[in-house]
Design a protein around this motif. Structure first.
Motif, short mmCIF file in Angstrom:
data_model
loop_
_atom_site.label_atom_id
_atom_site.label_comp_id
_atom_site.label_asym_id
_atom_site.label_seq_id
_atom_site.Cartn_x
_atom_site.Cartn_y
_atom_site.Cartn_z
N PRO A 70 46.50 35.37 13.63
CA PRO A 70 46.23 36.80 13.99
C PRO A 70 46.14 36.83 15.36
CG PRO A 70 44.31 36.28 12.79
CD PRO A 70 45.28 35.17 12.62
N PRO A 71 46.33 38.22 15.97
CA PRO A 71 45.98 38.40 17.35
C PRO A 71 44.26 38.25 17.41
CG PRO A 71 47.47 39.88 16.62
CD PRO A 71 47.23 39.29 15.50
N ARG A 72 43.71 37.33 18.59
CA ARG A 72 42.50 37.43 18.52
C ARG A 72 41.87 37.28 20.21
NH1 ARG A 72 40.79 32.99 14.24
NH2 ARG A 72 42.47 31.94 15.34
N GLY A 73 40.85 37.77 20.41
CA GLY A 73 40.13 38.10 21.79
C GLY A 73 40.14 39.39 22.04
N SER A 74 39.16 39.73 22.78
CA SER A 74 38.70 41.09 23.65
C SER A 74 39.84 41.47 24.25
CB SER A 74 37.32 41.14 24.25
OG SER A 74 37.61 40.12 25.26
N LEU A 75 40.78 40.86 24.90
CA LEU A 75 41.77 41.28 25.68
C LEU A 75 43.07 41.45 24.99
CD1 LEU A 75 40.95 39.80 29.27
CD2 LEU A 75 40.17 42.08 28.41
N ILE A 108 51.01 34.90 22.04
CA ILE A 108 49.82 34.85 22.70
C ILE A 108 48.68 34.71 21.47
CG2 ILE A 108 48.10 35.83 24.11
CD1 ILE A 108 50.08 37.48 25.55
N LEU A 109 47.98 33.55 21.33
CA LEU A 109 47.09 33.44 19.97
C LEU A 109 45.88 33.92 20.44
CD1 LEU A 109 48.11 29.68 19.27
CD2 LEU A 109 49.32 31.86 18.37
N PHE A 110 45.35 33.94 21.63
CA PHE A 110 44.05 34.26 22.02
C PHE A 110 44.16 34.80 23.53
CE2 PHE A 110 40.08 33.83 24.23
CZ PHE A 110 39.14 34.34 23.23
N SER A 111 43.65 35.96 23.61
CA SER A 111 43.49 36.63 25.05
C SER A 111 42.07 37.36 25.17
CB SER A 111 44.67 37.63 25.47
OG SER A 111 44.53 38.16 26.66
N GLY A 112 41.01 36.81 25.99
CA GLY A 112 39.88 37.41 25.94
C GLY A 112 38.98 36.87 27.18
N GLU A 113 37.71 37.15 27.45
CA GLU A 113 36.94 36.77 28.43
C GLU A 113 36.21 35.56 27.79
OE1 GLU A 113 34.68 39.05 30.86
OE2 GLU A 113 36.60 40.29 31.66
N VAL A 114 36.30 34.49 28.50
CA VAL A 114 35.33 33.15 27.92
C VAL A 114 34.47 32.88 29.05
CG1 VAL A 114 35.48 30.82 27.03
CG2 VAL A 114 37.22 32.62 26.53
N GLY A 115 33.12 32.87 29.26
CA GLY A 115 32.37 32.57 30.16
C GLY A 115 32.39 33.42 31.63
N GLY A 116 33.10 34.60 30.98
CA GLY A 116 32.98 35.64 32.24
C GLY A 116 34.69 35.46 32.85
N VAL A 117 35.79 34.63 32.57
CA VAL A 117 36.65 34.42 33.04
C VAL A 117 37.96 34.84 31.96
CG1 VAL A 117 38.26 32.53 33.98
CG2 VAL A 117 35.88 32.64 34.53
N PRO A 118 38.94 35.44 32.27
CA PRO A 118 39.96 36.00 31.46
C PRO A 118 40.59 34.75 31.06
CG PRO A 118 39.74 37.61 33.16
CD PRO A 118 38.73 36.34 33.44
N LEU A 119 40.92 34.31 29.73
CA LEU A 119 41.61 33.43 29.30
C LEU A 119 42.66 33.69 28.30
CD1 LEU A 119 41.73 29.95 28.82
CD2 LEU A 119 40.13 30.51 26.84
N ALA A 120 43.73 33.17 28.40
CA ALA A 120 44.93 33.24 27.40
C ALA A 120 45.51 31.91 26.67
CB ALA A 120 45.96 34.15 27.78
#
Length: 399
Positions: A50-55, A87-99
């Motif tokens: 499923p779509p995951r991550g804060s972004l 896109i499996l994941f899109s969010g901030e990880v350690g303050g850096v946007p990661l996809a």
């Protein structure tokens, strides 16, 4: 491999999804040509990715990630097929946007895991690894992620619990684990417990994977299946960076594309599963302490391969041969310091006889195993078997 069914997304359901996303915050409407969010693989009624991550619901971010994926090219200049990627994941990880994107690349029928980070309002691919097991990346349940704070893993919805190398459960958010202590050049085990699904009615208590270490360079995929645990035992104490070198077992057989060598791609000898090791015997050089010879075997996307490991007595070096594809007569060139060797191995029966060039010194000579000094020029060895005679050469520059 688990079985899955695929579900389509109708225009009505897509409109409803976009309406729901828009209601969650001030984001632009996702364009039809953008990457899908999540992946539409199903295991019964369970959405595996499923779509995951804060972004993940930010359509501006999705558009930026899509642009970067469209601009990316594989090492042989193939493009991503955007409609079958996601896109499996899109969010901030350690303050850096990661996809994290599961990308299908039709040119080589390959699946790639693309890792993107933001640079201002743009995204760029910072890591790209080719999935070594033929088939879709999204059939896997654990995906490796390498960022500044170390290794992390993204897990599918089928994963109930993921155990790290020390056997403790890994914590995380939105399917992405917290940083995991993985060495650069040593293999460690991560173990997933899979929940009961349509394809796995009883679940799976221990789905084992070997992580070959954070020193594994793109585009080589660092996770290897290890269902029986034999791989962990085989690689115990071995330097995986040495194994992966161009003259080492895992990196030595170059991939061919359109009848040309493609050294920039994952080697044909890169492992995907069934790593194991067995003792061949001992060899003593110049009256020194006997060293142990072992045969390392593994499965690749192009079939079974093997190599020889030379373990010196005491604190001496561990030496690897390049890989050899499976043959009736296996020939390994072993670059032992000051005394390069050729190791010949075969399945011995009453009908097999090995012949070597005249005046060849046999340092080891027993059924199924002969060790000789590496000749200065190409020499041919032959194995007479019941049905045919097999010929192999050694001593020429390595192919």
């Amino acid at each position: 491999m688990a079985s899955f069914r695929w579900r389509g997304v109708t225009a009505i359901s897509l409109s409803a999804l976009l309406a729901a996303v828009t209601a969650c915050g001030p984001v632009a409407e996702r364009r039809p040509q953008d990457l899908r969010i999540g992946y539409d693989s199903m295991d019964g009624s369970l959405t595996v990715w499923p779509p995951r991550g804060s972004l993940i619901e930010d359509a501006t971010v999705t558009a930026a990630v899509t642009r970067a994926v469209r601009d990316w090219r594989s090492p042989v200049d193939d493009r991503v097929h955007v409609p079958s990627s996601g896109i499996l994941f899109s969010g901030e990880v350690g303050g850096v946007p990661l996809a994290l994107v599961a990308a299908q690349v039709p040119g080589q029928a390959a699946s790639w895991l693309l890792q993107l980070t933001a640079d201002g309002d743009r995204y760029a691919v910072t890591h790209a690894t080719e999935y070594t097991d033929p088939g879709y990346l999204v059939y896997s349940d654990v995906l490796p992620v390498q960022i500044a704070d170390g290794r992390r893993y993204l897990t599918s919805e089928r994963v109930r619990r993921l155990l790290g190398p020390d056997g403790s459960a890994l914590s995380g958010t939105d399917g992405l684990t917290d940083p995991v202590d993985v060495p650069a050049c040593r293999a460690v085990t991560v173990t997933a417990a899979l929940r009961s699904t349509e394809s796995l009615p009883r679940g799976r208590a221990a789905d084992r994977l070997l992580d070959l270490g954070t020193g594994t360079a793109d585009p080589r995929y660092p996770l290897v299946r290890d269902e029986s645990g034999s791989g962990r035992r085989a690689l115990s104490g071995l330097d995986t960076c040495q194994l992966a070198r161009a003259d080492g077992p895992f990196g030595s057989v170059t991939r061919r594309v359109a009848d040309r060598n493609a050294p920039q791609l994952v080697p044909a000898s890169w492992p995907k599963s069934k790593l194991a090791i067995r003792t061949l015997g001992e060899v003593a050089l110049d009256g020194g302490e006997p060293a142990e010879l072992e045969q390392l075997t593994w499965e690749t996307a192009e079939g079974a391969m093997s190599a020889v490991v030379y373990r010196s007595a005491g604190d001496g070096p561990v030496v690897f041969s390049p890989a050899d594809r499976t043959n009736a007569l296996q020939v390994y060139e072993l670059p032992v310091p000051d005394q390069p060797l050729v190791v010949l191995s075969w399945r011995s029966t009453k009908d097999t006889t090995l012949s070597a060039p005249p005046n060849t010194t046999r340092l080891v000579d027993r059924p199924g195993l002969v060790v000789v000094p590496r000749p200065d020029r190409s020499e041919t060895f032959s194995l007479a078997a019941e049905d045919k005679t097999h010929y192999r050469s050694a001593g020429s520059p390595r192919r």
